[in-house]
Design an enzyme around this catalytic site. Structure first.
Site, mmCIF file in Angstrom:
data_model
loop_
_atom_site.group_PDB
_atom_site.id
_atom_site.type_symbol
_atom_site.label_atom_id
_atom_site.label_comp_id
_atom_site.label_asym_id
_atom_site.label_seq_id
_atom_site.Cartn_x
_atom_site.Cartn_y
_atom_site.Cartn_z
ATOM 1 N N LYS A 1 -8.247 3.714 3.109
ATOM 2 C CA LYS A 1 -8.109 4.972 2.353
ATOM 3 C C LYS A 1 -9.244 5.162 1.347
ATOM 4 O O LYS A 1 -9.686 6.281 1.117
ATOM 5 C CB LYS A 1 -6.756 5.036 1.648
ATOM 6 C CG LYS A 1 -6.584 4.115 0.464
ATOM 7 C CD LYS A 1 -5.267 4.358 -0.240
ATOM 8 C CE LYS A 1 -5.082 3.380 -1.390
ATOM 9 N NZ LYS A 1 -6.072 3.533 -2.455
ATOM 10 N N THR A 2 -9.727 4.073 0.744
ATOM 11 C CA THR A 2 -10.830 4.193 -0.221
ATOM 12 C C THR A 2 -12.082 4.710 0.467
ATOM 13 O O THR A 2 -12.800 5.555 -0.076
ATOM 14 C CB THR A 2 -11.109 2.829 -0.886
ATOM 15 O OG1 THR A 2 -9.913 2.353 -1.497
ATOM 16 C CG2 THR A 2 -12.185 2.954 -1.949
ATOM 17 N N ASP B 1 -6.058 9.713 -5.892
ATOM 18 C CA ASP B 1 -5.753 8.453 -5.206
ATOM 19 C C ASP B 1 -4.393 7.943 -5.681
ATOM 20 O O ASP B 1 -3.955 8.246 -6.792
ATOM 21 C CB ASP B 1 -6.848 7.434 -5.528
ATOM 22 C CG ASP B 1 -6.787 6.211 -4.635
ATOM 23 O OD1 ASP B 1 -6.099 6.251 -3.592
ATOM 24 O OD2 ASP B 1 -7.443 5.198 -4.969
ATOM 25 N N GLU B 2 -3.716 7.148 -4.842
ATOM 26 C CA GLU B 2 -2.429 6.521 -5.191
ATOM 27 C C GLU B 2 -1.441 7.557 -5.734
ATOM 28 O O GLU B 2 -0.796 7.350 -6.761
ATOM 29 C CB GLU B 2 -2.642 5.402 -6.231
ATOM 30 C CG GLU B 2 -3.660 4.349 -5.840
ATOM 31 C CD GLU B 2 -3.160 3.378 -4.787
ATOM 32 O OE1 GLU B 2 -2.077 3.624 -4.205
ATOM 33 O OE2 GLU B 2 -3.854 2.388 -4.506
ATOM 34 N N GLN C 1 4.314 2.039 -0.759
ATOM 35 C CA GLN C 1 3.745 1.224 -1.829
ATOM 36 C C GLN C 1 4.010 1.822 -3.206
ATOM 37 O O GLN C 1 3.297 1.550 -4.163
ATOM 38 C CB GLN C 1 2.236 1.054 -1.616
ATOM 39 C CG GLN C 1 1.900 0.308 -0.330
ATOM 40 C CD GLN C 1 0.415 0.032 -0.193
ATOM 41 O OE1 GLN C 1 -0.169 -0.732 -0.959
ATOM 42 N NE2 GLN C 1 -0.206 0.642 0.798
ATOM 43 N N ARG D 1 -0.767 -7.726 1.125
ATOM 44 C CA ARG D 1 -1.974 -8.187 0.413
ATOM 45 C C ARG D 1 -2.703 -9.220 1.256
ATOM 46 O O ARG D 1 -3.874 -9.503 1.011
ATOM 47 C CB ARG D 1 -1.621 -8.841 -0.938
ATOM 48 C CG ARG D 1 -0.959 -7.980 -1.988
ATOM 49 C CD ARG D 1 -1.627 -6.662 -2.208
ATOM 50 N NE ARG D 1 -1.029 -5.639 -1.352
ATOM 51 C CZ ARG D 1 -1.639 -4.525 -0.983
ATOM 52 N NH1 ARG D 1 -2.863 -4.283 -1.350
ATOM 53 N NH2 ARG D 1 -1.034 -3.642 -0.215
#
Length: 775
Positions: free
Chosen positions: A33-34, A225-226, A256, A613
């Protein structure tokens, strides 16, 4: 087509190339996504969108810096500089600095951190003569934070009978008064706390339509973002800014969303499609980070949540190792297991410390892990402990720098007015505080007018106060021409702060001096970076940078270390090998988050985040007993262990210590006739005298008793052996009633194949299944 576009998969490419209108990118863990967010911004700029018209909001400064660096590689450094990119708090602080006068704040307002806020609330509670056990400053601050993030101002609080009643019932009827005093004192001190940066931005955009229009015109394209971690206050700001052009792109993963305790509202992402008509939806479902086993295991866990967006995460990575589950006797054993496993993996595969992370639900769990790592000489770093900028000597130095910019900063003034010691004691400070409150002035303003205000202070004390004001004003004059580093050096020299620390002469004092030196190094580094970027290197900009920094943002240690942190802090990070410890009911899921379905679902999302993670290997561990508040309590394995599909799990048995089987006692002493004396075997290397033979007596007990070794005992094969048989009917807490079709494996790996009434056939690990036999 540009080279960077060729690096994207089809789903990523579609999201990057889409230009106008509202859009949501549902990005699974490790799906890139980044990269998509970065390339989308670069592509907008290459399509003719002015970089000044793009606003990108992130949740960490580190993420913003990395994205800006990548964008600069595509479009050039000069254009990348023009982007409005940063955390919510840093971007809104920048807007507030420009518009602060409209709200009655100085442009150089101070940003209070948590410690500053707690100190101020402690003073207020003490001045109001309230019980500190009922009004605990940290709890009061948490409550005020909730108010602000829900846009409940002091005025709104007093018009909400439910809030008033709730605080009255909890034994804190003065909450509203404390809240009002806190807001007033912050305003008087020219200070905002972190929550104010959001609340005051909302106030600015609501009360001043011309300001809203100005920033709506400026930010023609907005990227967030997020998005699943946004709270109500952040949501409203973004909604207001995007209202004119609706070119808003939000990126996130509902699976998340783990910050409800901070006010994050998962409904923001779940309801995005309702907020905007004709929204374009893009799904990034390919995971590039983790092995197939980890991805599939995480999917099997998150399937149990009811509130979620539809998506299927998959990967083309290797299958990878099974997820290993370890049962330990105690938290100490758990720590030793983690340390030993890390050591063995390092030796076997030549791995460095920084390839490992240990994640836990609560900070307190780190102690046992730390002890075990130290004994193995494994270097580690704890994230979320005491930040560099929270250390006393650093806070003292920064307090002087804060006063130079904003002499009305009450908490900074209280911290250093008598440090190093000037003979200005508590009695004097109490008189100054009372006078400041009565006159509705700052303490600094009262001291400036010490000859006018009647405080009944002696001449000596007044002179000391005048000297302090003169010192700060001399610093202010110098700051007009000096940069941040030069003024910091001057402050340390004139105040003799370092000399005061050195007087102690202890190793701790040396460490404190080194910390102050490191602060100077940090300021120097900041100035060099700012010059390189041709940006402002003033003291004001440095203090904003420090106030909004996080522990992870300031990690500059190059030595490879095992990372220890809570799962919340691990979000956004990745490691080849991950240990998730404390997998027990009432610990994970937390006992405080099991009252409602939404709370349990958030805990499950937290476990999902922990699993994802990892790139190559996951270890899960739990203890059978653990100390809590000094008492040893029995623990039950976490429900989340059962929710992982059994095909991805491997139980690993604890290593049993090897003891020699030599006995020092003759076995015949336990015969039917008790001897009068016990005859010990000769210990190795010890010469002993012959013992007299015992006199045999008739046994007082008669009957058909067998010796111990002759008794047939029904001993289970292992710790998880069960009486379960094929054909039994059982009840499962989640799947209901079912019939046992088959049983396989032994000990820890024993599984049962069960057909449930809904037709589903499940293979369950009996260790975790918690089955109840009904026939």
């Amino acid at each position: 087509m540009n080279n960077y576009i060729a690096q994207l998969n089809e789903s990523q490419k579609e999201a990057v190339l889409h230009k106008d209108g509202p859009m949501i990118i549902i990005a699974g863990a490790g799906s890139g996504k980044t990269r998509v967010l970065t390339y989308r911004i670069a592509h907008l700029m290459q399509q003719g969108v002015d970089s000044f018209n793009i606003l990108a909001l992130t949740f960490t400064n580190k993420a913003a810096r990395e994205m800006k660096k990548r964008i600069a590689e595509i479009v050039g450094q000069s254009e990348a500089k023009n982007l409005w990119m940063g955390t919510f708090h840093s971007v809104f602080a920048r807007i507030l600095r420009s518009e602060s006068e409209k709200l009655g704040f100085p442009s150089n307002f101070t940003i209070y951190d948590t410690q500053d806020s707690v100190r101020l609330l402690s003073s207020i509670i003490q001045e109001m003569s309230l019980d500190k056990d009922k009004y605990k400053p940290k709890q009061v601050l948490g409550r005020i934070s909730q108010y602000k993030n829900s846009l409940i101002t002091v005025k709104a609080y007093y018009t909400n009978p439910e809030l008033l009643e709730a605080d009255r019932m909890s034994g804190r009827p003065k909450m509203g008064e404390i809240y009002k005093n806190y807001v007033d004192r912050c305003f008087k001190a020219g200070a905002m706390d972190f929550d104010d940066l959001l609340l005051r931005t909302n106030e600015l955009l609501t009360r001043f339509p011309d300001v809203l229009g100005k920033y709506q015109d400026r930010f023609k394209y907005i990227l967030v973002d997020e998005y699943q971690d946004t709270n109500h206050s952040q949501y409203l700001i973004v909604r207001a800014l995007a209202d004119r052009f609706e070119n808003i792109c939000v990126v996130g993963d509902d699976s998340q969303s783990i910050y409800a305790f901070r006010g994050a509202n998962i409904q923001n992402i779940l309801n995005f499609q309702r907020d905007y008509k004709e929204v374009s939806i893009f799904k990034l479902e390919q995971n590039y980070r983790s092995s197939q086993t980890i991805v599939n295991a995480a999917n099997s866990v998150i399937e149990n949540n009811q509130s979620k967006l539809d998506k299927t995460i998959w990967t083309q990575n290797d299958k990878g190792d099974m997820i290993k589950i370890m049962r330990t006797l105690s938290e100490g054993d758990e720590g030793r297991f983690v340390a030993s496993a890390i050591f063995e993996d390092q030796m076997r595969h030549q791995l460095s410390n920084d390839q490992f992370a240990v994640l836990y639900r609560t900070n307190a769990q780190s102690r046992a892990i730390e002890d075990a790592l130290r004994k193995k000489n494994i270097d580690y770093k704890i994230f979320g402990g005491l930040s560099f900028y929270q250390r006393k000597e650093i806070k003292d130095t920064l307090a002087y720098l804060r006063l130079i910019l904003n002499p009305n900063d009450e908490e900074a003034l209280k911290r250093v007015i008598n440090y190093p010691a000037r003979g200005i004691g508590d009695t004097t400070m109490n008189k100054l505080t009372v006078a400041a409150n009565e006159l509705n002035k700052s303490i600094f303003e009262v001291i400036e007018n010490i000859d006018v205000v009647n405080l009944q202070l002696n001449t000596g004390t007044k002179n000391k106060l005048r000297d302090f004001v003169l010192l700060i004003k001399s610093f202010q004059a110098e700051a007009q021409t000096l940069n941040a580093f030069e003024i910091a050096e001057l402050v340390l020299k004139k105040t003799k702060l370092v000399r005061d620390i050195e007087k102690d002469g202890t190793p701790e004092a040396i460490s404190k001096v080194e910390n102050v030196q490191e602060l100077l190094n940090g300021i120097k580094d900041f100035i060099e970076v700012q010059k390189e970027k041709e940006e402002d290197d003033s003291l004001a900009v440095f203090l904003i940078d420090v106030a909004l920094a996080t522990d992870l943002d300031n990690d500059k240690d190059d030595k490879p270390r095992v990372s220890l942190m809570t799962i919340h802090l691990a979000k956004g990070l990745e490691f080849p090998h991950v240990f998730i410890v404390g997998m027990e009911e009432n610990l994970f899921p937390s006992a405080m988050s099991m009252n409602t379905r939404s709370e349990v679902e958030e805990e499950r999302r937290l476990f999902y985040v922990a699993l994802t993670r990892a790139e190559k290997q996951v270890y899960l561990s739990y203890a059978q007993s653990r100390y809590r508040w000094g008492k040893l309590v029995d623990c039950e394995p976490s429900r989340f262990l059962e929710e992982i599909d059994e095909q991805f799990v491997q139980q690993i048995a604890p290593k049993q210590p090897q003891f020699k089987q030599n006995s020092f006692i003759d076995s015949d002493i336990f015969g039917e006739t008790p001897p009068e004396t016990v005859r010990f075997k000769k210990p190795i290397g010890v010469k002993r005298k012959e013992a007299p033979k015992p006199i045999k007596k008739a046994s007082p007990v008669q009957g058909n008793f067998k010796r111990m070794h002759q008794v047939k005992m029904d001993i289970p094969e292992g710790p998880f052996a069960t009486k379960l048989k094929v054909g039994n009917f059982v009840i499962h807490g989640k799947f209901g009633k079912g019939e046992v079709l088959a049983i396989e494996g032994n000990e820890n790996d024993q599984k049962a194949e069960i057909k449930f009434e809904n037709g589903e056939i499940k293979k369950l690990l009996l260790q975790f299944a918690k089955l109840k036999i009904v026939n």
